[in-house]
Scaffold this motif. Structure first.
Motif, PDB file in Angstrom:
ATOM      1  N   SER A   1       0.835  -1.205   0.000  1.00  0.00           N
ATOM      2  CA  SER A   1       0.000   0.000   0.000  1.00  0.00           C
ATOM      3  C   SER A   1       0.863   1.245   0.000  1.00  0.00           C
ATOM      4  CB  SER A   1      -0.918   0.006   1.224  1.00  0.00           C
ATOM      5  OG  SER A   1      -0.155   0.155   2.406  1.00  0.00           O
ATOM      6  N   LYS A   2       0.275   2.314  -0.543  1.00  0.00           N
ATOM      7  CA  LYS A   2       0.914   3.625  -0.536  1.00  0.00           C
ATOM      8  C   LYS A   2      -0.058   4.602   0.118  1.00  0.00           C
ATOM      9  CE  LYS A   2       1.503   3.507  -4.986  1.00  0.00           C
ATOM     10  NZ  LYS A   2       1.838   3.929  -6.356  1.00  0.00           N
ATOM     11  N   MET A   3       0.498   5.529   0.870  1.00  0.00           N
ATOM     12  CA  MET A   3      -0.337   6.509   1.554  1.00  0.00           C
ATOM     13  C   MET A   3       0.439   7.812   1.694  1.00  0.00           C
ATOM     14  SD  MET A   3      -1.913   6.290   5.422  1.00  0.00           S
ATOM     15  CE  MET A   3      -3.011   4.934   5.056  1.00  0.00           C
ATOM     16  N   TRP A   4      -0.268   8.944   1.540  1.00  0.00           N
ATOM     17  CA  TRP A   4       0.346  10.247   1.774  1.00  0.00           C
ATOM     18  C   TRP A   4       0.170  10.621   3.238  1.00  0.00           C
ATOM     19  CZ3 TRP A   4       3.585  12.759  -1.267  1.00  0.00           C
ATOM     20  CH2 TRP A   4       3.569  12.506  -2.648  1.00  0.00           C
ATOM     21  N   LEU A   5       1.292  10.926   3.892  1.00  0.00           N
ATOM     22  CA  LEU A   5       1.296  11.374   5.280  1.00  0.00           C
ATOM     23  C   LEU A   5       1.690  12.852   5.296  1.00  0.00           C
ATOM     24  CD1 LEU A   5       3.150   8.323   6.906  1.00  0.00           C
ATOM     25  CD2 LEU A   5       0.687   8.668   6.614  1.00  0.00           C
ATOM     26  N   CYS A   6       0.720  13.738   5.591  1.00  0.00           N
ATOM     27  CA  CYS A   6       0.923  15.184   5.471  1.00  0.00           C
ATOM     28  C   CYS A   6       0.889  15.881   6.828  1.00  0.00           C
ATOM     29  CB  CYS A   6      -0.150  15.806   4.580  1.00  0.00           C
ATOM     30  SG  CYS A   6      -0.150  15.201   2.878  1.00  0.00           S
ATOM     31  N   TYR A   7       1.548  17.011   6.886  1.00  0.00           N
ATOM     32  CA  TYR A   7       1.471  17.944   8.006  1.00  0.00           C
ATOM     33  C   TYR A   7       0.695  19.188   7.548  1.00  0.00           C
ATOM     34  CZ  TYR A   7       5.044  15.907  11.163  1.00  0.00           C
ATOM     35  OH  TYR A   7       5.747  15.120  12.042  1.00  0.00           O
ATOM     36  N   GLY A   8      -0.056  19.760   8.475  1.00  0.00           N
ATOM     37  CA  GLY A   8      -0.746  21.011   8.148  1.00  0.00           C
ATOM     38  C   GLY A   8       0.166  22.215   8.267  1.00  0.00           C
ATOM     39  N   GLY A   9       1.210  22.118   9.120  1.00  0.00           N
ATOM     40  CA  GLY A   9       2.061  23.277   9.387  1.00  0.00           C
ATOM     41  C   GLY A   9       1.441  24.141  10.470  1.00  0.00           C
ATOM     42  N   GLY A  10       2.248  24.623  11.398  1.00  0.00           N
ATOM     43  CA  GLY A  10       1.728  25.456  12.488  1.00  0.00           C
ATOM     44  C   GLY A  10       1.195  26.778  11.973  1.00  0.00           C
ATOM     45  N   SER A  11       0.020  27.190  12.471  1.00  0.00           N
ATOM     46  CA  SER A  11      -0.604  28.422  11.984  1.00  0.00           C
ATOM     47  C   SER A  11      -0.615  29.543  13.010  1.00  0.00           C
ATOM     48  CB  SER A  11      -2.045  28.136  11.542  1.00  0.00           C
ATOM     49  OG  SER A  11      -2.819  27.671  12.638  1.00  0.00           O
ATOM     50  N   GLY A  12      -0.452  29.227  14.306  1.00  0.00           N
ATOM     51  CA  GLY A  12      -0.643  30.224  15.347  1.00  0.00           C
ATOM     52  C   GLY A  12       0.648  30.842  15.856  1.00  0.00           C
ATOM     53  N   GLU A  13       0.649  32.168  16.017  1.00  0.00           N
ATOM     54  CA  GLU A  13       1.813  32.870  16.560  1.00  0.00           C
ATOM     55  C   GLU A  13       2.016  32.562  18.040  1.00  0.00           C
ATOM     56  OE1 GLU A  13       4.029  34.664  15.020  1.00  0.00           O
ATOM     57  OE2 GLU A  13       3.087  34.738  13.044  1.00  0.00           O
ATOM     58  N   GLY A  14       0.993  32.011  18.700  1.00  0.00           N
ATOM     59  CA  GLY A  14       1.125  31.676  20.114  1.00  0.00           C
ATOM     60  C   GLY A  14       1.876  30.384  20.345  1.00  0.00           C
ATOM     61  N   GLY A  15       2.087  29.584  19.289  1.00  0.00           N
ATOM     62  CA  GLY A  15       2.866  28.353  19.387  1.00  0.00           C
ATOM     63  C   GLY A  15       4.289  28.594  18.925  1.00  0.00           C
ATOM     64  N   TYR A  16       5.170  27.678  19.245  1.00  0.00           N
ATOM     65  CA  TYR A  16       6.576  27.883  18.908  1.00  0.00           C
ATOM     66  C   TYR A  16       6.789  27.903  17.400  1.00  0.00           C
ATOM     67  CZ  TYR A  16       6.987  22.886  17.807  1.00  0.00           C
ATOM     68  OH  TYR A  16       6.831  21.647  17.241  1.00  0.00           O
ATOM     69  N   GLY A  17       7.848  28.573  16.993  1.00  0.00           N
ATOM     70  CA  GLY A  17       8.350  28.559  15.610  1.00  0.00           C
ATOM     71  C   GLY A  17       9.837  28.322  15.739  1.00  0.00           C
ATOM     72  N   GLY A  18      10.610  29.314  15.357  1.00  0.00           N
ATOM     73  CA  GLY A  18      12.017  29.321  15.724  1.00  0.00           C
ATOM     74  C   GLY A  18      12.941  28.373  14.992  1.00  0.00           C
ATOM     75  N   TYR A  19      12.445  27.602  14.047  1.00  0.00           N
ATOM     76  CA  TYR A  19      13.322  26.705  13.279  1.00  0.00           C
ATOM     77  C   TYR A  19      13.665  27.375  11.954  1.00  0.00           C
ATOM     78  CZ  TYR A  19      12.517  22.837  16.526  1.00  0.00           C
ATOM     79  OH  TYR A  19      12.473  22.025  17.640  1.00  0.00           O
ATOM     80  N   GLY A  20      14.733  28.168  11.969  1.00  0.00           N
ATOM     81  CA  GLY A  20      15.179  28.802  10.734  1.00  0.00           C
ATOM     82  C   GLY A  20      14.215  29.838  10.189  1.00  0.00           C
ATOM     83  N   GLY A  21      13.599  30.608  11.070  1.00  0.00           N
ATOM     84  CA  GLY A  21      12.695  31.664  10.609  1.00  0.00           C
ATOM     85  C   GLY A  21      11.439  31.122   9.956  1.00  0.00           C
ATOM     86  N   TYR A  22      10.859  30.091  10.539  1.00  0.00           N
ATOM     87  CA  TYR A  22       9.669  29.448   9.969  1.00  0.00           C
ATOM     88  C   TYR A  22       8.479  30.407   9.949  1.00  0.00           C
ATOM     89  CZ  TYR A  22       6.103  25.868   9.152  1.00  0.00           C
ATOM     90  OH  TYR A  22       5.066  25.122   8.633  1.00  0.00           O
ATOM     91  N   ILE A  23       7.824  30.491   8.806  1.00  0.00           N
ATOM     92  CA  ILE A  23       6.636  31.339   8.631  1.00  0.00           C
ATOM     93  C   ILE A  23       5.394  30.485   8.847  1.00  0.00           C
ATOM     94  CG2 ILE A  23       5.383  32.851   7.059  1.00  0.00           C
ATOM     95  CD1 ILE A  23       8.073  33.977   7.791  1.00  0.00           C
ATOM     96  N   ARG A  24       4.432  30.982   9.622  1.00  0.00           N
ATOM     97  CA  ARG A  24       3.185  30.233   9.879  1.00  0.00           C
ATOM     98  C   ARG A  24       2.430  30.002   8.572  1.00  0.00           C
ATOM     99  NH1 ARG A  24       6.212  31.777  14.227  1.00  0.00           N
ATOM    100  NH2 ARG A  24       5.338  30.940  16.146  1.00  0.00           N
ATOM    101  N   ARG A  25       1.701  28.871   8.526  1.00  0.00           N
ATOM    102  CA  ARG A  25       1.037  28.499   7.273  1.00  0.00           C
ATOM    103  C   ARG A  25      -0.193  27.633   7.500  1.00  0.00           C
ATOM    104  NH1 ARG A  25       6.048  26.741   4.376  1.00  0.00           N
ATOM    105  NH2 ARG A  25       6.654  28.605   5.521  1.00  0.00           N
ATOM    106  N   LEU A  26      -0.955  27.457   6.438  1.00  0.00           N
ATOM    107  CA  LEU A  26      -2.179  26.649   6.439  1.00  0.00           C
ATOM    108  C   LEU A  26      -2.180  25.762   5.203  1.00  0.00           C
ATOM    109  CD1 LEU A  26      -4.575  29.597   7.314  1.00  0.00           C
ATOM    110  CD2 LEU A  26      -4.179  27.655   8.807  1.00  0.00           C
ATOM    111  N   ARG A  27      -2.823  24.583   5.330  1.00  0.00           N
ATOM    112  CA  ARG A  27      -2.866  23.643   4.199  1.00  0.00           C
ATOM    113  C   ARG A  27      -4.271  23.524   3.637  1.00  0.00           C
ATOM    114  NH1 ARG A  27       0.097  19.861   1.722  1.00  0.00           N
ATOM    115  NH2 ARG A  27       1.858  19.954   3.189  1.00  0.00           N
ATOM    116  N   VAL A  28      -4.352  23.405   2.317  1.00  0.00           N
ATOM    117  CA  VAL A  28      -5.625  23.274   1.595  1.00  0.00           C
ATOM    118  C   VAL A  28      -5.651  21.926   0.876  1.00  0.00           C
ATOM    119  CG1 VAL A  28      -7.099  24.249  -0.215  1.00  0.00           C
ATOM    120  CG2 VAL A  28      -5.740  25.774   1.245  1.00  0.00           C
ATOM    121  N   PHE A  29      -6.804  21.259   0.909  1.00  0.00           N
ATOM    122  CA  PHE A  29      -7.033  20.044   0.104  1.00  0.00           C
ATOM    123  C   PHE A  29      -8.187  20.328  -0.852  1.00  0.00           C
ATOM    124  CE2 PHE A  29      -5.124  18.311   3.990  1.00  0.00           C
ATOM    125  CZ  PHE A  29      -4.135  17.485   3.461  1.00  0.00           C
ATOM    126  N   ASP A  30      -7.900  20.239  -2.139  1.00  0.00           N
ATOM    127  CA  ASP A  30      -8.922  20.461  -3.165  1.00  0.00           C
ATOM    128  C   ASP A  30      -9.302  19.100  -3.747  1.00  0.00           C
ATOM    129  OD1 ASP A  30     -10.623  21.957  -4.763  1.00  0.00           O
ATOM    130  OD2 ASP A  30      -9.152  22.118  -6.379  1.00  0.00           O
TER     131      ASP A  30
END
Length: 768
Positions: free
Chosen positions: A702-731
């Motif tokens: 079997s094959k399966m896609w394992l995805c991350y949404g990416g952190g969206s909130g400024e109240g949660g940690y970032g700090g890994y190389g200037g990571y910009i908050r983001r959101l994921r869309v599924f069409d």
């Protein structure tokens, strides 16, 4: 009815009788909840007599302190049964304490709680008298709270004419809404206009007099200067010659020649200046006399107006006519120049209108019981608090005199009428792909909202650190993406709130879900590991999220481990058969046996069995769907297979994968029930989609896609190389069995990132 055949008249009469009977039966059925009319008609359009009546009313409200060790007792801060309106009510009413410390734990010595007293709606006066030990025929002053507001002294005092009374703006607005403008109001506005015009004219006159005096002083200074020059034998300056040149009518056409005697010229200039001064002095005296005369007339007029006003006031007190001009009225200035009269009520007027002042700035309006009386009260915290419940209203002024933290003021919110059912069609649109077979999902991961604005953690770029407020900034980004993508459905994959920063979790949950409720977008919720670290338990958080408008979330089966194990189906465009199946799981928090299996917890065996049983129950309806059926799964903590980074992936892997150490084989079960895509949150700075291959004896099973949404909130940690908050869309395109995905980042939300097709023809697409 003249001219109509008798048969028509008879049939029309039958129709009217039938209609009346139908309405009566419908009212009876609705009152007994046999039929819920609100399931078929929006509440905003449902007639009052069709809406269910409230089963209780609120008749009193109070804030009490709770000291020391007593704060641990459930009754601390709650009034005794005999206190408040109507006294002891027995089984017909009681005090209810809002279980929220107004100081949010910041008070070391005391806590403060708000309580409200309820009265059953169907209790009779006879029953109340019996409880109170009074005569059965005694009259009871049954009054309930119809409305409430909170005073804001600093703002209310800025209302013209309200500087001393400081009545809440809502009371003044309500009082004026019951007034009808009359001729006296127009005359009042005219008089105010005249007074303002007179003041401007007087100011201009004074300015003109000052200018004339200044000019004379300057001329005298010049004459003195030239006299000194003459004594020294110097000629007059060119500027002085221009000043004494004969430009006035009395000078005629006579010119001043160069050979003229300077002494004569100086005398002539002095005489001219003296004459000019005499003339200006006369004009000044005339103006002064005129001004005094005008002031005398004005004083007489004001005295006359005061006498008339006093007379009118006396007549009003005698006649008590509602729409007569009051003794206190002011002009409300409009930026468009359309001024209006605003009445400032007296103490007696406020009392007669039913408003009563309580403690901590609270004002309540009493009146006879009615359908839209106040039936519930709650408290939210922070200046950015929102109220997402449609039949609730948030008071915009904070409570006064509380021990709450300065940046987390307490706000009242209240409901009028009965509790609304948010599971009716008005608030629960059916999940259905559009006529083209399309359906768009926005995944929102790790908002990390707080009570209050929240603190930014690792904002990027670093230049945005100063003045950064986490929640408002996150909401701005989220709102922008919602407006760009216009998704059909939103899935929140955990850590909606950052528990440690949410001493009132309800306030934070409301903020997190308000953007979707406001836009009427259906949404689903899963739990993260931080959600229940605030004031509410895991079950309470999920229950709160599930019982709001447009929420598709569910608590899930009680006999399955975790909270929020459920599934949803999205119907095809032309049938009720499922075109898309969505599975939601609780991935719990931390390992219950950290010495044996440290780290995070895992999906349990009974959850996996529930997945298999659910998928089996859907097989028949899925088989009836005429196109390609698709399945996806969403939860918070990633599966151990997310660590298989030797396999191809698209996106960023900036931090270590914090999946459980123990593998419960959830990935295989998900694959067996047809899930092609899993998407999670938890690791904020990972946003990749990994193509995971599962092999047996060297053959790909079997094959399966394992995805991350990416952190969206400024109240949660970032700090890994200037990571910009983001959101994921599924069409999703159910006609072609296709799933595409991309991300949008906060720094440039208009741009799609890593657009890729991950499923096509119902099968996982090979990595290109």
């Amino acid at each position: 009815m003249i001219g109509l055949p008798r048969l028509w008249v008879r049939q029309l009469g039958y129709l009217c009788v039938f209609f009346v009977l139908a309405v009566v039966l419908l009212i009876v059925a609705n009152s007994q909840q046999i039929i819920k009319i609100q399931d078929y008609i929006p509440s905003s359009l449902t007639p009052t007599f069709f809406q269910p009546a409230a089963d209780h009313y609120i008749i009193d409200i109070v804030i009490r302190n709770c000291y020391g060790y007593k704060s641990k007792l459930p009754g601390c801060g709650k009034p005794v049964d005999s206190e408040g309106e109507l006294g002891y009510l027995g089984m017909y009413g009681e005090w209810t304490k809002v279980d929220k410390d107004l100081s949010l734990g910041s008070g070391w010595v005391k806590q403060q709680y708000l309580s409200y007293k309820m009265l059953k709606a169907d209790v009779s006066d006879t029953e109340l008298n019996k409880v109170a030990g009074k005569d059965a025929t005694s009259t009871i002053n049954r009054r309930v709270i119809l409305d409430l507001t909170v005073a804001n002294p600093s703002k209310d005092a800025k209302i013209k004419g309200n500087e001393r009374s400081k009545y809440p703006a809502k009371i003044i607005k309500e009082y004026n809404s019951n007034k009808v403008a009359g001729e006296s109001d127009i005359e009042f506005l005219k008089e105010q206009g005249k007074k303002e015009h007179g003041a401007v004219t007087e100011a201009l006159t004074v300015d003109k007099d000052k200018a004339a005096s200044r000019k004379i002083s300057e001329l005298n200074a010049k004459l003195h200067k030239e006299s000194q020059r003459k004594q020294q034998g110097d000629k007059p300056t060119k500027e002085f010659e221009e000043d004494i040149s004969p430009q006035d009518p009395e000078a005629g056409s006579k010119e001043v020649h160069a050979e003229a005697n300077p002494e004569d010229e100086l005398k002539a200039a002095e005489a001219k200046a003296e004459k000019k001064l005499e003339k200006e002095e006369i004009e000044k005296e005339e103006k002064e006399q005129k001004k005094q005369s005008e002031e005398a007339q004005k004083a007489q007029k004001e005295q006359f107006e005061q006498e008339q006003t006093q007379k009118e006031k006396q007549e009003q007190n005698e006649k008590r006519v509602l729409n007569k001009p009051l003794d206190k009225r002011v002009v409300e200035e409009s930026r468009h120049g359309l001024n209006s009269v605003v009445y400032i009520p007296s103490k007696e007027d406020v009392k007669n209108s039913g408003w009563v002042e309580k403690s901590n700035g609270i004002w309540v309006k009493y009146g006879a019981p009615r359908h839209n009386a106040v039936t519930a009260i709650d408290i939210l915290f922070g200046e950015d608090a929102v109220e997402p419940r449609p039949n609730w209203e948030l008071v915009d002024s904070p409570l006064t005199g509380t021990a709450t933290q300065s940046d987390l003021p307490a706000y009242l919110t209240y409901r009028k009428g009965p509790k609304a059912d948010y599971r009716i069609k008005e608030y629960q649109p059916v999940l259905k792909v559009n006529k083209n077979g399309k359906f768009k999902i926005l995944q929102v991961a790790d908002l990390h909202f707080s009570t209050g604005y929240g603190k930014c953690r690792d904002p990027s770029p670093a230049s945005t650190t100063k003045g950064c407020q986490a929640d408002p900034r996150t909401l701005k980004f989220l709102g922008r993406v919602l407006d760009i993508e216009k998704p059909d459905f939103v899935i929140l994959t955990g850590d909606q709130i950052f528990g440690d920063a949410a001493p009132d979790a309800e306030t934070a949950v409301f903020k997190a879900l308000y953007p979707f409720i406001k836009r009427k977008i259906p949404y689903a919720v899963t739990m993260g590991n931080h959600d229940d670290e605030g004031s509410l338990s895991r079950n309470e958080i999920m229950s709160l999220s599930a019982n709001l408008p447009f929420s598709k979330a569910e608590l899930g089966p009680e006999d399955i481990q975790g909270v929020g194990n459920y599934y949803l189906t999205v119907e095809g465009p032309a049938s009720h058969n499922p075109a898309l199946s969505l599975y939601f799981l609780d991935t719990h928090k931390y390992s219950s046996n950290p010495k044996i299996t440290p780290g995070y917890d895992w999906i349990k065996e009974n959850q996996l069995k529930w997945l298999e049983a659910t998928a089996a129950s859907l097989k028949k309806s899925i088989a009836a769907y005429t196109h390609i059926h698709l399945s996806m799964a969403f939860f918070h903590i990633p599966l151990p297979e997310y660590r298989n980074l030797k396999q191809p992936f698209i996106g960023e892997n900036r931090e270590g994968v914090t999946a459980p150490r123990y593998n419960s084989n959830a990935r295989s079960v998900l694959s067996d029930i047809g899930v092609k895509v899993v998407s999670v949150g938890h690791d904020h700075c990972n946003d990749y989609c990994l193509q995971d291959f599962q092999k047996k004896d060297g053959v790909t099973e079997s094959k399966m896609w394992l995805c991350y949404g990416g952190g969206s909130g400024e109240g949660g940690y970032g700090g890994y190389g200037g990571y910009i908050r983001r959101l994921r869309v599924f069409d999703i395109d159910t006609q072609n069995g296709e799933i595409k995905t991309w991300k949008r980042a906060e720094n440039d939300p208009d741009k799609e990132i890593d657009r890729q097709t991950i499923v096509q023809g119902g099968e996982v697409v090979n990595f290109a």
